[in-house]
Every structure is written in structure tokens, then in C-alpha cells.
Design an enzyme around this catalytic site. Structure first.
Site, mmCIF file in Angstrom:
data_model
loop_
_atom_site.group_PDB
_atom_site.id
_atom_site.type_symbol
_atom_site.label_atom_id
_atom_site.label_comp_id
_atom_site.label_asym_id
_atom_site.label_seq_id
_atom_site.Cartn_x
_atom_site.Cartn_y
_atom_site.Cartn_z
ATOM 1 N N CYS A 1 0.765 -0.941 -0.063
ATOM 2 C CA CYS A 1 -0.286 0.153 -0.141
ATOM 3 C C CYS A 1 0.856 1.053 -0.007
ATOM 4 O O CYS A 1 0.104 2.471 0.252
ATOM 5 C CB CYS A 1 -0.592 -0.002 0.572
ATOM 6 S SG CYS A 1 -1.370 -1.534 0.907
ATOM 7 N N LYS B 1 -10.054 7.614 2.682
ATOM 8 C CA LYS B 1 -10.411 6.841 2.301
ATOM 9 C C LYS B 1 -12.314 5.997 1.941
ATOM 10 O O LYS B 1 -13.033 5.083 1.781
ATOM 11 C CB LYS B 1 -9.809 5.582 3.097
ATOM 12 C CG LYS B 1 -8.196 5.747 1.908
ATOM 13 C CD LYS B 1 -6.908 4.463 3.050
ATOM 14 C CE LYS B 1 -5.991 4.380 2.291
ATOM 15 N NZ LYS B 1 -5.049 5.383 1.889
#
Lengths: 266, 400
Positions: free
Chosen positions: B162, B321
Site C-alpha cells: 500500500c 479512504k
């Protein structure tokens, strides 16, 4: 472009019939014949037992090559930045995940999943050595060794700090082996520094070139060079094994090769 | 480091294709998360899917790269005049002097997962249409972007889970500084696949509802997909004051655990400190933080401690997010582009889905949007394997 320059302080190597760098140096300098034998992967003793059980071939390869290079350089693994480069990562783990996902159950093991990341070897390297500096995880298909070398050298040149480069590839099981027939494991590690250390092995000046890549005169070793992306490093290793100055051409990404001027240290 | 300009940038995610719908969704605090109906996956979770990725095959000249991940890449490259800006840069510097540094975690693994359902019943072989090099391999994205944009310089994929497409900014700026290249296409592309959906589910890290970063009741991530790109060049003398600069990058490793950070967030803090140092800035110079903010209990707690230690608890911060989902290997580039939008359009995006901020976390978490003439912002990206990267971006007018 101007050359990217670094001092080479240590080498680690593991491949078929090549148990370590001293063995490989004798083979590549012609003082010992190459006897083909499957790559022997040592258990990663540097990892805690719980982690050791979870590691596959690529992690064992990368750790073994990296630790040999760091010891050869007399460097402290915990303070080195690192660049890990692999053309494919852990093929065995990938095969098992794909089989599970193709089944009706689809129950993945959490360990399989976290081992599936391309930076698994980089992550286990940190756990094994306590290295907290920048650590990269690269892929450039057949050009992965060259891409790792460029990344490591740009770090050495711009950050003025030492970098460990580890390039490694392992065999896929079938059916992926049929699509990507890498015959065996091969790992190479180099410790590269911005200034000469206590006992540097060579100075490397690196630039891009469009000249053809060097090949190896030994047909069996040349076959190995062509079959495993990390083994594209062999012409450079052969030059280093001869302890002589010279220029080698390493395969990279078409249309480019990487020219390495090796100024061997006495 | 010497500042570089984001001479052109674009993003495609569950919020939309290109900058205009992305900005509109952020300004309206709209989330792109919806219950998962992807492929054959039937798990109780929300995902941030990009609609229409599979609507059209790749052009014939790029057919060797056919897979959902590269279709998403091409969709994104076609927005906001990005490909044309790269072509102008290539005309100026030469196509061989422009590097490609892109991040992905899973590349075209979806097509491999599907191919394993069609193994030859006798031989066990993969079907003849299986594409290892163009789809499965991690470098597929790098070769595809290079080919699609007609570039011939160095190219590499960074795949550190990530943090992948944050770290591309660091590697590209080093390659420019070292003289290896004149300019770089950086970016990240990750697309939905069974490995990540079932994998994060197996780790019990996925929320059943839309993820709620920094909420007191946060209970896991929502997986998204996306593609974002930027063209990094030395700043033009004539660049406007609203153009966006990359001022600093910082990278570190946790050396702790494969899938969880140390609770004190020390690796995250080290990356943030390095990014500030590379930018020549102090904590007081950062006006907004785009948090990694995945919405797992332990990740957000560790990041909050790191932010508190490095920047203090007063800097406004949020995770986007809740809007986009966690785009994994594309998250770093996607959130860098969101930071560029925030700098250019003078606002801080509030975190969506979050209802009650966890008071135990030392962060000034924004729930609503706030207008502000931002000068400099930080974007955090942390990944499996303990791989951390922080970026500092600035508005050119504020930095002069």
C-alpha cells in the site's frame, strides 16, 4: 548522461551449483568448473522461529544473498537502505492462492495472503535484521536486475548513503512454470557505497548504453544467464571475479543495456 | 531535495473518471463505496469499484497487455489531457529521457485467478489465452504505461503493497536528481481482484459497511480500486502560483511485522520526519495531512501517535479512504492527486462516513470540508511488510 558512481563493498550470491560468492568467483574466473546442482536454500536463521516457518523460497534466497553481501562488506545490516528486485516474487505462494480461489471454498490463509505481496522478502529482511531505513521492492520483468541496479545507484548518488541491492528469482510450480519457465532459484546481492570503505572491491561507473549485452563464454553459464532474470548480472560478476578493470554490458530494458565500468581495487 | 513540478496529473477512482468528478465528489463529501457485487465475490463488505472498466477491450496495438488493471490504467491516462502533456514533455526532452515509475500491488492477477478455474482437466495446464508477461507479471503495468504513452526511457514497477505509488515519487525524483532522466511519469494502478478481497477478509481487516477512518467505532477497511498519474518535471519558470510542487519524500521500514505496524507508529513517524527534512520544513509548515487512515483499529491508532509526535495534534487531517476506499497500490498516487486538488482549489476534504472521531487519537480529524488557502500538505502511505512513505506537496505560490 553522466555516470552514476558507487563503490562496491560486498557481494552475496546463491544459485544452481553456486553455493556462495567465493564458489561463484572461482567458477567465473575459470579456476573451478561449474558443476550444475539444484540451488540449496539455507533456512533463514536470522528470523525468529515463528516467522521462519512462514517463509518460502524467494525469502530464503533474498535473505541468504543479502546477509552474505553485508557480512562480506563488514556492514551493519540494521543501518543500510535496501533495494529488493524480483521478476516474479513467490510463485509457490501465488499458485496456492490461485488454487484456493478457484475452489468452491475460497478460504485463504492469512499468512499466505500477507506473503503474497511483492515486498515480502523486503519485509522479512527488516524483521530479520532490524533495518529501518528506506527499503524498495521492484519489478521490471527480465530487466529486474538492471532496474534494481539503477535504483540502488540513484540512491547512493543522491542520498550519499550505502545501499544493499538484492535481486532474486525462484522457480514457479506448474502450471505457471509452463508460462514462465525460470529453472531454479538465483539471488545476487551487492553492497554499494558513495565513498570507498575500509576494503572496497571495486569502483563502478554506470550509464545507459545501446551496445549489445555481454555474453558468457561458458555455454552452460550463458544458458543460466538467459534463463533467470537475476542471472543477467553474471557478466558483471565474472568481471569482478577476475579482479581486473574492464567494461561490461548488462541486459536491461530494450533498447537499453547498462554499461558498467569496473575499476577493480587491489 | 530540489522541488519538482506536477506538470500534469489525473485520477480515476470510485469517485469518477478524471479530476472534475473527483473534485465534485470531494466537495460534496460523496462516497463511492457500495456493497460488493464484483465478479463472483459474495462477501459482506463494501468496495469502491470504478464503473465501466470492462466496457471496452484495449486497442489492438496494446492487446498483449489485456487485463482489467491495464484497462483501468488506460482509462485514467485518457483523462485531463494527461497523455498529451506527456507527449509535449517527450517532444521537449526526448522519449528516451522520460522515466516511468508506477506502483501496483496485484497487477493483472485477476485474470490468473480466472484462468485457474479453466485449467486443462487432463494436463493441468493454463488455458492458451493466459498472458503471463502482459497481464500477470508485476511489471505488466510499467511496460503497458510506457507503451501506451510512447516512452522509451527507464521503467520500473514499485510493488511494496500500500505504499507502492507513494514511493514512485521518491524513486523518480532521485532518478531526475541523479541525471538518469529529465522527467518522469509516476503513478499507481490497482484493481479489484479475489486475492485482495478474500485476503483482507481472511485477516479480518474488512468492515462490513463503508469504512470509517478514525471513528471510535471503526472496524476495518473498504477495498477500492483506482489509477492516478502525475508528470514530474523541473518547475517551469512561468508556472502559475497555483501549480503544485513535490517538495519532499520520506521512506522508512518498520522492521516489525508483515501485516501490522508497531503500536507506537515509529516507522510512520520516521517517514514523516524524513519528508519534512527533505523539504527543508518544520512541523508548523504543514497545513493539512491526508492520512493513510485505513480505518483498522490498530493502523489508525499507530498513525495518530506518529502524527502527534511529528506534527502535533493541531494540524487538520483526514483520510479520503471513506470516499474512495483503500486503493492499495494506487492509494499513494491517488491521494497525492487529491492533495494537489486541495492545494489548487483551496480546501481540505473532510473524512466521509466517520461519525464520531476517536477522542483517544491525538489528531485534529476533519469531518466537514474546510476552505483554506493551503500552502503545504503531507500525504501518508503505509503498507504490508512495514513499508512507509510520506510526501510533502506545496502550492508554487506559497513556496516561492
Amino acid at each position: 548522461m553522466t555516470a552514476l558512481t558507487a563503490w562496491l563493498d560486498g557481494i552475496g550470491l546463491l544459485g544452481p551449483g553456486l553455493a556462495d560468492w567465493p564458489t561463484a568467483a572461482r567458477v567465473l574466473s575459470g579456476t573451478q568448473p561449474w558443476v550444475h546442482a539444484p540451488t540449496v536454500l539455507p533456512a533463514p536463521q536470522a528470523l525468529p522461529a515463528a516467522e521462519r516457518r512462514r517463509t518460502g523460497a524467494v525469502v530464503k534466497l533474498a535473505l541468504a544473498a543479502g546477509l552474505e553481501a553485508v557480512a562480506h562488506a563488514g556492514a551493519d545490516a540494521a543501518t543500510l537502505a535496501a533495494v529488493f528486485s524480483s521478476s516474479g516474487g513467490d510463485g509457490q505462494n501465488c499458485d496456492e492462492i490461485c488454487r484456493t480461489l478457484a475452489s468452491s471454498e475460497r478460504q485463504l490463509s492469512p499468512t499466505r495472503f500477507h506473503n503474497s505481496v511483492h515486498n515480502a522478502a523486503a519485509g522479512y529482511w527488516g524483521i530479520a535484521t532490524g533495518a529501518t531505513a528506506a527499503c524498495n521492492a521492484l519489478c521490471a520483468y527480465d530487466a529486474s536486475f538492471g532496474a534494481g541496479l539503477l535504483e540502488a545507484l540513484t540512491q547512493v548518488v543522491t542520498e550519499r548513503s550505502a545501499v544493499l541491492l538484492v535481486a532474486y528469482d525462484a522457480r514457479y510450480p506448474e502450471p505457471l512454470y509452463g508460462a514462465r519457465p525460470i529453472p531454479d532459484g538465483f539471488g545476487i546481492a551487492l553492497v554499494l557505497a558513495p565513498a570507498p570503505g575500509a576494503r572496497p572491491l571495486a569502483r563502478l561507473d554506470v550509464r545507459l548504453s545501446e551496445a549489445p549485452a555481454d555474453t558468457l563464454t561458458d555455454a552452460a553459464l550463458e544458458k543460466l544467464r538467459g534463463a533467470i532474470p537475476a542471472a543477467r548480472s553474471l557478466p558483471l560478476l565474472a568481471q569482478l571475479a577476475r579482479r581486473a578493470p574492464g567494461r561490461v554490458m548488462i541486459d536491461y530494458l530494450d533498447p537499453w543495456r547498462i554499461a558498467v565500468e569496473v575499476d577493480a581495487c587491489p | 531535495m530540489t522541488p519538482l513540478a506536477l506538470a500534469s496529473y489525473t485520477a480515476t477512482s470510485a469517485l469518477g473518471r478524471g479530476l472534475e468528478p473527483t473534485l465534485a465528489a470531494l466537495q460534496a463529501q460523496r462516497s463511492g463505496l457500495a456493497p460488493c457485487a464484483f465478479e463472483t465475490v459474495r462477501l459482506a463488505m463494501c468496495v469502491g469499484e470504478v464503473p465501466g472498466v470492462d466496457a471496452a477491450p484495449l486497442p489492438a496495438a496494446l492487446a498483449a497487455f489485456e487485463c482489467r488493471n491495464n484497462r483501468l490504467a488506460l482509462l485514467a491516462l485518457g483523462q485531463d489531457g494527461f497523455a498529451a502533456a506527456v507527449a509535449r514533455s517527450a517532444a521537449r526532452h526526448g522519449a528516451a529521457r522520460i522515466g516511468v515509475f508506477v506502483g501496483t500491488s496485484t497487477s493483472g492477477i485477476l485474470e490468473t485467478e480466472q484462468a485457474f478455474r479453466r485449467l486443462d482437466p487432463v494436463s493441468g495446464a493454463l488455458p492458451p489465452d493466459f498472458r503471463y508477461r502482459g497481464a500477470h507479471n508485476t511489471f505488466s503495468l510499467g511496460a503497458f504505461v510506457q507503451r501506451a504513452l510512447g516512452l522509451r526511457g527507464p521503467a520500473v514497477v514499485i510493488s511494496s503493497a500500500c505504499s507502492s505509488s507513494a514511493k514512485v515519487f521518491a524513486s523518480a525524483q532521485r532518478a531526475i536528481a541523479a541525471g538518469l532522466i529529465e522527467a518522469a511519469v509516476v503513478g499507481g494502478v490497482d484493481s479489484l481482484c479475489l486475492t485482495t478481497l478474500y485476503g483482507f477478509h481472511s485477516l479480518q481487516l474488512v468492515s462490513t459497511g463503508p469504512c470509517r477512518p478514525f471513528d471510535v467505532a471503526r472496524d476495518g477497511i473498504s477495498i477500492g480500486e483506482g489509477a492516478a498519474f502525475a508528470l514530474l518535471e523541473r518547475p517551469a519558470a512561468a508556472a502559475g502560483e497555483d501549480s503544485v510542487l513535490l517538495l519532499g519524500t520520506g521512506e522508512s521500514s518498520d522492521a516489525y511485522h508483515m501485516s501490522s505496524p508497531p503500536p507506537d507508529g515509529r516507522g510512520a513517524a520516521a517517514a514523516m520526519r524524513q519528508a519534512l527534512a527533505a523539504a527543508g520544513l518544520g512541523a508548523a509548515d504543514i497545513d493539512y495531512i491526508n492520512l493513510h487512515g485505513t480505518a483498522t483499529p490498530s493502523n489508525d491508532a499507530a498513525e495518530a501517535i506518529a502524527v502527534g509526535a511529528v506534527l502535533g495534534a493541531a494540524v487538520p487531517a483526514s483520510s479520503t479512504k471513506g470516499a474512495t476506499g483503500h486503493a492499495l497500490g494506487a492509494a499513494g498516487a491517488l491521494e497525492a492527486v487529491i492533495c494537489a486538488l486541495a492545494l489548487r482549489h483551496g480546501f481540505m476534504p473532510g473524512g466521509v462516513n466517520t461519525a464520531a472521531v476517536d477522542a483517544a487519537l491525538p489528531v485534529s480529524y476533519l469531518l466537514g470540508n474546510r476552505d483554506a488557502r493551503l500552502r503545504r500538505v503531507m500525504s501518508n502511505s503505509f503498507g504490508f511488510g512495514g513499508s512507509n512513505c510520506s510526501l510533502v506537496l506545496a502550492r508554487a505560490g506559497a513556496h516561492a
